[in-house]
Design a protein around this motif. Structure first.
Motif, PDB file in Angstrom:
ATOM      1  N   MET A   1      21.146 -11.815  -2.431  1.00 59.36           N
ATOM      2  CA  MET A   1      21.779 -11.400  -3.552  1.00 59.36           C
ATOM      3  C   MET A   1      21.977 -12.467  -4.254  1.00 59.36           C
ATOM      4  SD  MET A   1      25.125 -10.177  -2.106  1.00 59.36           S
ATOM      5  CE  MET A   1      24.051  -8.668  -1.196  1.00 59.36           C
ATOM      6  N   PRO A   2      22.310 -12.551  -5.829  1.00 58.62           N
ATOM      7  CA  PRO A   2      22.559 -13.621  -6.802  1.00 58.62           C
ATOM      8  C   PRO A   2      23.543 -14.323  -6.429  1.00 58.62           C
ATOM      9  CG  PRO A   2      22.543 -11.892  -8.166  1.00 58.62           C
ATOM     10  CD  PRO A   2      22.077 -11.797  -6.460  1.00 58.62           C
ATOM     11  N   LEU A   3      24.554 -15.177  -6.361  1.00 59.79           N
ATOM     12  CA  LEU A   3      25.686 -15.841  -6.628  1.00 59.79           C
ATOM     13  C   LEU A   3      25.540 -15.878  -7.803  1.00 59.79           C
ATOM     14  CD1 LEU A   3      25.209 -18.242  -3.558  1.00 59.79           C
ATOM     15  CD2 LEU A   3      27.023 -16.884  -4.052  1.00 59.79           C
ATOM     16  N   SER A   4      25.031 -16.178  -8.825  1.00 59.35           N
ATOM     17  CA  SER A   4      25.780 -16.716 -10.153  1.00 59.35           C
ATOM     18  C   SER A   4      27.487 -16.076 -10.855  1.00 59.35           C
ATOM     19  CB  SER A   4      24.725 -16.751 -11.041  1.00 59.35           C
ATOM     20  OG  SER A   4      24.142 -15.341 -11.354  1.00 59.35           O
ATOM     21  N   SER A   5      27.179 -15.292 -10.342  1.00 58.94           N
ATOM     22  CA  SER A   5      28.496 -14.760 -11.410  1.00 58.94           C
ATOM     23  C   SER A   5      29.752 -15.160  -9.502  1.00 58.94           C
ATOM     24  CB  SER A   5      28.567 -12.833 -11.252  1.00 58.94           C
ATOM     25  OG  SER A   5      28.900 -12.750  -9.277  1.00 58.94           O
ATOM     26  N   GLU A   6      29.208 -15.469  -9.154  1.00 56.58           N
ATOM     27  CA  GLU A   6      30.974 -16.096  -8.141  1.00 56.58           C
ATOM     28  C   GLU A   6      30.443 -17.405  -8.536  1.00 56.58           C
ATOM     29  OE1 GLU A   6      32.675 -14.337  -6.622  1.00 56.58           O
ATOM     30  OE2 GLU A   6      31.993 -12.278  -6.575  1.00 56.58           O
ATOM     31  N   ILE A   7      29.936 -18.118  -7.384  1.00 60.83           N
ATOM     32  CA  ILE A   7      29.219 -19.572  -7.299  1.00 60.83           C
ATOM     33  C   ILE A   7      28.191 -20.219  -8.106  1.00 60.83           C
ATOM     34  CG2 ILE A   7      29.379 -21.862  -5.732  1.00 60.83           C
ATOM     35  CD1 ILE A   7      30.367 -19.047  -3.587  1.00 60.83           C
ATOM     36  N   ARG A   8      28.597 -21.187  -8.992  1.00 64.25           N
ATOM     37  CA  ARG A   8      27.775 -22.185  -9.284  1.00 64.25           C
ATOM     38  C   ARG A   8      28.216 -23.516  -8.984  1.00 64.25           C
ATOM     39  NH1 ARG A   8      30.305 -18.489 -13.571  1.00 64.25           N
ATOM     40  NH2 ARG A   8      29.234 -17.160 -14.838  1.00 64.25           N
ATOM     41  N   THR A   9      28.976 -23.735  -8.418  1.00 66.13           N
ATOM     42  CA  THR A   9      29.022 -25.877  -8.029  1.00 66.13           C
ATOM     43  C   THR A   9      29.570 -25.527  -6.415  1.00 66.13           C
ATOM     44  OG1 THR A   9      31.270 -25.718  -9.211  1.00 66.13           O
ATOM     45  CG2 THR A   9      28.946 -25.843 -10.738  1.00 66.13           C
ATOM     46  N   ALA A  10      29.329 -26.195  -6.059  1.00 64.68           N
ATOM     47  CA  ALA A  10      29.426 -26.437  -4.689  1.00 64.68           C
ATOM     48  C   ALA A  10      29.053 -27.815  -4.023  1.00 64.68           C
ATOM     49  CB  ALA A  10      28.604 -25.650  -3.183  1.00 64.68           C
ATOM     50  N   ALA A  11      30.448 -27.932  -3.412  1.00 65.13           N
ATOM     51  CA  ALA A  11      30.891 -29.287  -3.266  1.00 65.13           C
ATOM     52  C   ALA A  11      31.357 -29.367  -1.278  1.00 65.13           C
ATOM     53  CB  ALA A  11      32.387 -30.177  -3.403  1.00 65.13           C
ATOM     54  N   ILE A  12      30.235 -30.116  -0.842  1.00 66.90           N
ATOM     55  CA  ILE A  12      30.145 -29.944   0.505  1.00 66.90           C
ATOM     56  C   ILE A  12      30.250 -31.744   1.256  1.00 66.90           C
ATOM     57  CG2 ILE A  12      28.338 -30.247   2.651  1.00 66.90           C
ATOM     58  CD1 ILE A  12      26.540 -28.459   0.513  1.00 66.90           C
ATOM     59  N   PHE A  13      30.866 -32.007   1.834  1.00 67.24           N
ATOM     60  CA  PHE A  13      31.692 -32.432   3.121  1.00 67.24           C
ATOM     61  C   PHE A  13      30.773 -32.811   4.372  1.00 67.24           C
ATOM     62  CE2 PHE A  13      35.199 -32.640  -0.696  1.00 67.24           C
ATOM     63  CZ  PHE A  13      35.185 -33.472  -0.524  1.00 67.24           C
ATOM     64  N   GLY A  14      30.150 -33.303   4.400  1.00 62.48           N
ATOM     65  CA  GLY A  14      29.935 -33.774   6.203  1.00 62.48           C
ATOM     66  C   GLY A  14      28.146 -33.228   5.839  1.00 62.48           C
ATOM     67  N   PHE A  15      28.148 -33.756   5.698  1.00 65.35           N
ATOM     68  CA  PHE A  15      26.190 -33.821   5.168  1.00 65.35           C
ATOM     69  C   PHE A  15      25.203 -33.653   5.993  1.00 65.35           C
ATOM     70  CE2 PHE A  15      22.308 -32.989   1.744  1.00 65.35           C
ATOM     71  CZ  PHE A  15      22.929 -31.880   1.176  1.00 65.35           C
ATOM     72  N   GLY A  16      25.529 -33.381   7.264  1.00 63.64           N
ATOM     73  CA  GLY A  16      23.887 -33.281   8.330  1.00 63.64           C
ATOM     74  C   GLY A  16      23.147 -31.669   8.199  1.00 63.64           C
ATOM     75  N   TYR A  17      23.419 -31.752   9.381  1.00 62.96           N
ATOM     76  CA  TYR A  17      22.118 -30.065  10.053  1.00 62.96           C
ATOM     77  C   TYR A  17      22.406 -29.253   8.896  1.00 62.96           C
ATOM     78  CZ  TYR A  17      19.623 -27.194  12.363  1.00 62.96           C
ATOM     79  OH  TYR A  17      19.066 -25.567  13.181  1.00 62.96           O
ATOM     80  N   MET A  18      23.758 -28.680   9.465  1.00 61.28           N
ATOM     81  CA  MET A  18      24.274 -27.997   8.761  1.00 61.28           C
ATOM     82  C   MET A  18      24.549 -27.758   6.995  1.00 61.28           C
ATOM     83  SD  MET A  18      24.929 -24.491  10.376  1.00 61.28           S
ATOM     84  CE  MET A  18      25.878 -24.768  12.328  1.00 61.28           C
ATOM     85  N   GLY A  19      25.354 -28.744   6.756  1.00 56.90           N
ATOM     86  CA  GLY A  19      25.183 -29.136   5.308  1.00 56.90           C
ATOM     87  C   GLY A  19      24.767 -28.838   4.430  1.00 56.90           C
ATOM     88  N   GLY A  20      23.823 -29.660   5.451  1.00 52.48           N
ATOM     89  CA  GLY A  20      22.333 -29.643   4.065  1.00 52.48           C
ATOM     90  C   GLY A  20      21.762 -28.484   4.010  1.00 52.48           C
ATOM     91  N   SER A  21      21.779 -27.855   5.027  1.00 55.60           N
ATOM     92  CA  SER A  21      20.972 -26.492   5.493  1.00 55.60           C
ATOM     93  C   SER A  21      21.649 -25.686   4.277  1.00 55.60           C
ATOM     94  CB  SER A  21      20.875 -26.064   6.828  1.00 55.60           C
ATOM     95  OG  SER A  21      20.140 -27.171   7.500  1.00 55.60           O
TER      96      SER A  21
END
Length: 285
Positions: A1-21
């Protein structure tokens, strides 16, 4: 399912196992991802071939320009970041966390005035492993994600978050934050504590894990889990975890009593009941 219409940029805090995945899947979907270091967790990330497209930033305020902000740190850190960013999140379409407890952070988002764009999330795909170097693509495929919207985020954030997780291949189940924490105390937090205490018991009895057979090894796998992850979870959900531990302790005491009485019939009944339960349903994660 494309995300382009909803989300183009994302900021991740806590770049571990879950955040990295999450980052790996978003990169595959063409989303621009920024990682924010919250305590020397990003060492070596810049040299990683898998994450070469991730922008590493040490300026949290920049995250406010992202379409989606993902909080993937321990609960107390997530709460601090949420409070710091709250005044600047007016342009974000969606703010989520991916922690194992939901009541505290959902309530905090509402009190901070960002409830309309916040949705608490809990992907059921945790691991004893931690750190971005253990993250992998498609971690969320065919996995369940609980979502806990605030009263204000029913629309449109709840709709956006459903698209977000489905684009990563997950199935979404909406649940009240209070009910989530009661449920997870039994289905996730109690198994972790049992594995940890089993490991502790074996250690104090002088038994190394190398001496265990396959069953014991499986039972103690979760004992490898990070205290940085689990201590905050247990403290944040201490009332429900306490109730779960009390229920488990009751069964331990009962079995101990039947052993003392050499009551083979009741011991067999305990195994029969547990076996019937184990065979009656599919794994929930």
């Amino acid at each position: 399912m494309p995300l382009s219409s909803e989300i183009r940029t994302a900021a991740i805090f806590g770049f571990g196992y879950m955040g990295g995945s999450i980052a790996l899947d978003l990169l595959d979907l063409g989303v621009q991802v920024s990682a924010y270091d919250i305590g020397d967790t990003l060492g070596g990330l810049a040299e990683s071939e898998r994450f070469q497209e991730v922008d590493i930033s040490s300026t949290p305020a920049h995250a406010a320009t992202a379409d989606v902000v993902v909080l993937a740190a321990p609960i107390q850190v997530n709460l601090r970041i949420l409070a710091e960013l709250a005044p600047d999140l007016i342009n974000s379409r969606l703010v989520i966390d991916v922690g194992s407890t939901k009541r505290t952070i959902v309530a905090a988002a509402g009190s901070l005035g960002i409830g309309e764009r916040f949705v608490g999330c809990h992907p059921l795909c945790g691991s004893a492993l931690s750190g971005w170097n253990h993250s992998r693509p498609s971690l969320f495929r065919d996995r369940r994600v609980y979502i806990c919207p605030t009263a204000e985020s029913v629309k449109p954030a709840a709709g956006i978050v459903t698209t977000f997780w489905r684009s990563l291949g997950a199935t979404v189940e909406r649940i009240d934050a209070e009910e989530h924490d009661r449920l997870l105390a039994l289905t996730s937090h109690l198994p972790q504590v049992v594995s940890t205490l089993l490991g502790t018991t074996l250690d104090t009895s002088g038994i190394s894990r190398a001496r265990l057979g396959p069953g014991g090894a499986r039972m103690t796998e979760l004992a490898q889990s990070s205290p940085d992850v689990w201590a905050p979870i247990l403290l944040d959900n201490m009332d429900n975890v306490g109730d779960a531990l009390d229920a488990f302790s009751d069964h331990l005491r009962q079995l101990r009593a039947e052993l003392t009485k050499k009551n083979e019939q009741e011991i067999r009944r305990t195994f029969d009941n547990a076996g019937d339960w184990a065979r009656s349903g599919e794994r929930g994660d």
